[in-house]
Design an enzyme around this catalytic site. Structure first.
Site, mmCIF file in Angstrom:
data_model
loop_
_atom_site.group_PDB
_atom_site.id
_atom_site.type_symbol
_atom_site.label_atom_id
_atom_site.label_comp_id
_atom_site.label_asym_id
_atom_site.label_seq_id
_atom_site.Cartn_x
_atom_site.Cartn_y
_atom_site.Cartn_z
ATOM 1 N N ASP A 42 -8.561 108.883 24.061
ATOM 2 C CA ASP A 42 -7.732 108.659 22.888
ATOM 3 C C ASP A 42 -7.001 109.979 22.613
ATOM 4 O O ASP A 42 -7.358 111.019 23.175
ATOM 5 C CB ASP A 42 -8.617 108.261 21.708
ATOM 6 C CG ASP A 42 -7.804 108.008 20.450
ATOM 7 O OD1 ASP A 42 -6.718 107.429 20.562
ATOM 8 O OD2 ASP A 42 -8.246 108.425 19.366
ATOM 9 N N THR B 133 -5.479 111.319 19.093
ATOM 10 C CA THR B 133 -5.745 112.002 17.829
ATOM 11 C C THR B 133 -7.239 112.212 17.630
ATOM 12 O O THR B 133 -8.020 111.255 17.658
ATOM 13 C CB THR B 133 -5.172 111.194 16.651
ATOM 14 O OG1 THR B 133 -3.784 110.961 16.896
ATOM 15 C CG2 THR B 133 -5.348 111.947 15.348
ATOM 16 N N ASP C 243 -12.641 108.739 19.028
ATOM 17 C CA ASP C 243 -13.303 109.176 17.797
ATOM 18 C C ASP C 243 -13.053 108.257 16.611
ATOM 19 O O ASP C 243 -13.636 108.467 15.550
ATOM 20 C CB ASP C 243 -12.840 110.598 17.428
ATOM 21 C CG ASP C 243 -11.478 110.602 16.751
ATOM 22 O OD1 ASP C 243 -10.629 109.788 17.147
ATOM 23 O OD2 ASP C 243 -11.280 111.418 15.844
#
Length: 815
Positions: A508, A510, A695
């Site tokens: 991912d 960000t 996250d």
């Protein structure tokens, strides 16, 4: 008349009138109503298999007194539960210490009995530590009712406390040392008596002296067999009753046969005695196990080492004074004081003081980090040079450290597939040895060999598959310890094996490849003031706001700006040096200044503008910065032949910019959770073995669709709960080190398995040929196990820290 014993606990059942119960068509006698009630419960729940498989009598149950029930009911209080209960997805989770367990059948009975209780989602007991993990729905049943259900079976249950477990571990360690000492003394003395016989130094002495030597050897060997070797016999009996053969079965048979035959010869006469062999291979077996346990304990295998990082008391501030209270009395919102050198007892936010914290217990990073007011800190960190005051957010079982301990307990209780395979092989190997040993004896006996019994003992001992059984679990454990030190926490038993096969890592953006927070990346001066003045004016305005954008300026030097006003959705205004100043997005600033807005420039990130009521002063560009170690980590992955992919829901332009900066093989932006999952399923369908690193909650579907998932340490709790591993320190280099460790673990397991098989294959024909005496067989078997353990412990050896990513060993292997 033969006295009757209680069917449940084995005590005399001589009551008048007798206490009986029909069980499976047979009349059973009991010593008391408690045993009868327990047996009736077991029978009604269909758990009578307990009586078929148990190897020791059960504990005699007793009725709880009113005061005991009241003490158990106290555990329902929320303040008390803070110390050992934590919320989980299925309800509440508690760590318990179970008393009264005598064999594996007790665990089977407890687990099946508790699973039938209303509201219980899971109940498992670790036989070695006698610790239980209980998950229940608190809205359906009280914790005290479940504990009473355990007591009603005759066992005890109380909240697990690390210090109690540590005391139990020390007691076990002391007992092992005493057993080892007794066996060592016995070996030394018996060898002194056997030495003249080996070299025929007493051939001219009367037979009375030979008998004296034998009787004295019997006296020495008896405590060695019945005390030092007792664990081997207990374990062998348990294994035979449960129809699961382990290494203790041939060892116990060898010790029992050698001692029994020697005692018979001593009493009734004969040629050979084996007391020195009995003592020696008991000593070497115990020595090997002692070294193994010590090595595993020093490697940090016990969760108690981590539990010791969390204090049991805290200094709570009340009316300006610090009072010492038990940790379970601390609740969210309280203020606690932590002096220099003390360990933080809670999770919380610093409200006063600035100090450095050693966070090695949580992240594996040994260098202290500076923490200031407003920073979030966690239990288990060690305070440095200055006192701190912390506002509590989580205490007791809700702290991050407690969560790590629960994960470690779960990982250590799970057996990975390769370990289960080794156990199955060892069990089959023991079965073959038990068949082969009497065949060897018969063959040598028919051949007229006088040492047929010696050869049979050697076959039983030298082929004991201790090294085979230790080959995998010691390597897995040592690797897990190393990963935790690196800040990489496996949360599933299969994590290490899964990592070894990875050929594609999907990231991912960000919060994973980027820091997940805005920072000032660029400032452009437009007006008459210099750059430093513009920055200080902007910081003076933004310090009056707690907006996430404003926090970017909080650490920058500032000027005093008065009459600051917050304009919702627009920006801030105030007065500096006698003139009005404005900061915010371009449209808001344009409404409050007379000057024409400057021409915009396309670029990355978010634009913030600063102006007075007469002129535009500056443009600030805010952006989420790439992590410092991301480039090195991804380069190490590519160098090892692992493909990298960026899969993000952010706008495509920014995703492509990050991918280009990091040289990522392929990048997909503006992807919904469903699209992420579809992409991962396509990769798996094409034969790729995928790891997903993320996250956010939006990453959950894709992480579930990957072969293995890793959550960043800053991820949401639910994301960490679902992941196969958690990157506690947030350093991507630790991810590279974890993959490297998994490959090294695979190599060590292969080395251990090759050694274990090779040793047994070579030793068996030598022992069967009569070339290995029993005492040498014991030494060889112990050394074989020790070599396996020491080889596995290389995985937990600390390595020199460096700034670059740890190089991988090579391309991933096929599963």
């Amino acid at each position: 008349m033969t006295p009757l014993n209680c069917f449940h606990c084995g005590e005399p059942a001589d009551g008048d009138p007798p206490i009986t119960l029909e069980v499976s068509g047979q009349t059973r006698h009991f010593c008391c109503q408690g045993c009868k009630a327990v047996c009736q419960t077991i029978h009604q729940e269909g758990l009578t298999g307990f009586y078929d498989f148990r190897t020791e009598p059960a504990v005699t149950p007793r009725e709880l007194t009113r005061s005991e029930v009241d003490r158990i009911r106290e555990l329902d209080h929320p303040l008390v539960q803070q110390a050992f209960v934590a919320p989980v997805k299925a309800g509440q989770e508690a760590q318990l210490l179970i008393g009264g367990i005598t064999c594996a059948a007790c665990i089977w009975l407890l687990e099946n009995h508790m699973k039938q209780q209303p509201g219980v989602q899971a109940f498992t007991v670790n036989h070695t530590t006698q610790r239980a993990r209980l998950v229940w729905e608190s809205d359906k049943v009280r914790l005290s009712d479940l504990l009473i259900a355990i007591h009603e079976l005759g066992y005890t249950a109380r909240p697990y406390q690390a210090d109690e477990a540590e005391q139990a571990l020390k007691s076990e360690h002391r007992s092992m040392l005493i057993r080892l000492a007794v066996a060592g003394i016995g070996s030394f003395q018996s060898m002194m008596l056997a030495f003249p016989l080996y070299f025929e130094l007493i051939s001219d002495l009367p037979a009375d002296f030979v008998d004296f030597f034998r009787w004295f050897s019997l006296l020495i060997a008896t405590p060695v067999v019945f005390y030092s070797a007792r664990p081997f016999f207990s374990n062998a009996r348990r294994d035979l009753m449960s129809r699961h053969l382990t290494m203790d079965v041939p060892v116990a048979i060898a010790i029992g046969l050698a001692y029994g035959a020697s005692a018979w010869v001593t009493v009734f006469g004969g040629e050979e005695v084996y007391f020195e062999s009995v003592c020696m291979f008991t000593f070497f077996l115990l020595l090997g196990r002692y070294i193994e346990v010590q090595a595993r304990y020093r490697a940090g295998l016990s969760g108690n080492a981590l539990a010791g990082f969390q204090p049991s008391v805290a200094a709570r501030m009340m009316n300006g004074e610090a009072e010492i209270v038990a940790i379970h009395q601390v609740k969210a919102g309280d203020i606690v004081r932590v002096r220099p050198g003390e360990t933080l007892p809670v999770d919380g936010e610093i409200i006063s003081g600035e100090s450095t914290l050693n966070e090695a217990a949580l992240t594996g990073e040994y260098l202290p980090e500076t923490r200031t007011p407003g920073d979030i800190v966690h239990a288990g960190c060690i305070n440095g040079e200055n006192p701190l005051e912390i506002r509590v957010t989580h205490a007791g079982a809700q702290t991050r450290l407690s969560g790590i301990l629960r994960v470690l307990d779960r990982v250590q209780s799970e057996k990975p597939p390769v370990a289960r395979m080794a156990d199955r092989i060892a069990g089959k190997f023991v079965g073959r040895v038990l068949i082969l040993a009497p065949i060897v004896w018969i063959g040598w006996w028919l051949a007229g060999a006088e040492n047929a019994f010696d050869i049979t003992l050697s076959v039983l001992v030298v082929t004991c598959p201790c090294a085979l059984s230790l080959a995998t679990p010691t390597a897995i454990t040592s690797a897990t310890v190393r990963l935790r030190k690196l800040g990489f926490l496996p949360t599933r038993g299969h994590t290490l094996e899964s990592m070894n096969t990875i050929d594609t890592v999907v990231f991912d953006k960000t919060g994973t490849l980027t820091r997940g927070e805005l920072s000032l990346s660029e400032q452009t001066i437009i007006g008459s003031l210099d750059e430093e003045t513009c920055v200080r004016i902007a910081a003076g305005l933004e310090k009056q706001s707690e907006h996430p954008i404003a926090r970017v300026f909080h650490e920058l030097p500032s000027f005093a700006v008065s009459q600051v006003s917050n304009h919702l959705g627009g920006g801030l205004s105030g007065w500096y040096d006698g003139q009005a100043v404005y900061i915010g997005h371009k449209g808001f600033v344009a409404e409050h200044t007379l000057a024409a807005p400057p021409a915009g420039e396309a670029g990355r990130g978010m634009e913030i503008w600063l102006a007075t009521d007469r002129e535009w002063l500056a443009r600030f560009r805010l952006d989420d910065q790439i992590r410092d170690d991301a480039s090195q980590a991804l380069q190490s992955l590519r160098d090892s032949g692992i493909e990298t992919l960026l899969l993000s829901g952010d706008r495509s332009g920014h995703v492509q910019q990050v991918a280009q900066a990091l040289n990522i093989d392929r990048a997909i932006g503006e992807a919904s959770p469903e699209q992420k999952l579809a992409e991962l399923e396509k990769l798996r369908a094409d034969g790729h073995r995928v790891m997903m690193v993320g996250d956010g909650l939006n990453d959950l579907p894709s992480m579930a669709g990957a072969g293995m998932s890793v959550a960043m340490g800053t991820a949401a709790d639910l994301t960490q709960l679902k992941a196969d591993a958690v990157l506690l320190n947030g350093q991507l280099n630790s991810l590279v080190a974890a993959i490297n460790t998994s490959q090294r673990t695979r190599q060590v397991i292969r080395q251990n398995m090759i050694w274990a098989f090779g040793y047994n294959v070579c030793a068996l024909p030598l022992a069967a040929a009569g070339l290995v005496p029993p005492w040498l067989a014991a030494i060889g078997m112990s050394l074989s196990s020790l070599i396996v353990v020491l080889n596995a412990l290389r995985l937990s050896r600390p390595e020199k820290r460096h700034s670059g990513a740890e190089p991988l060993l090579g391309a991933p292997e096929a599963a």
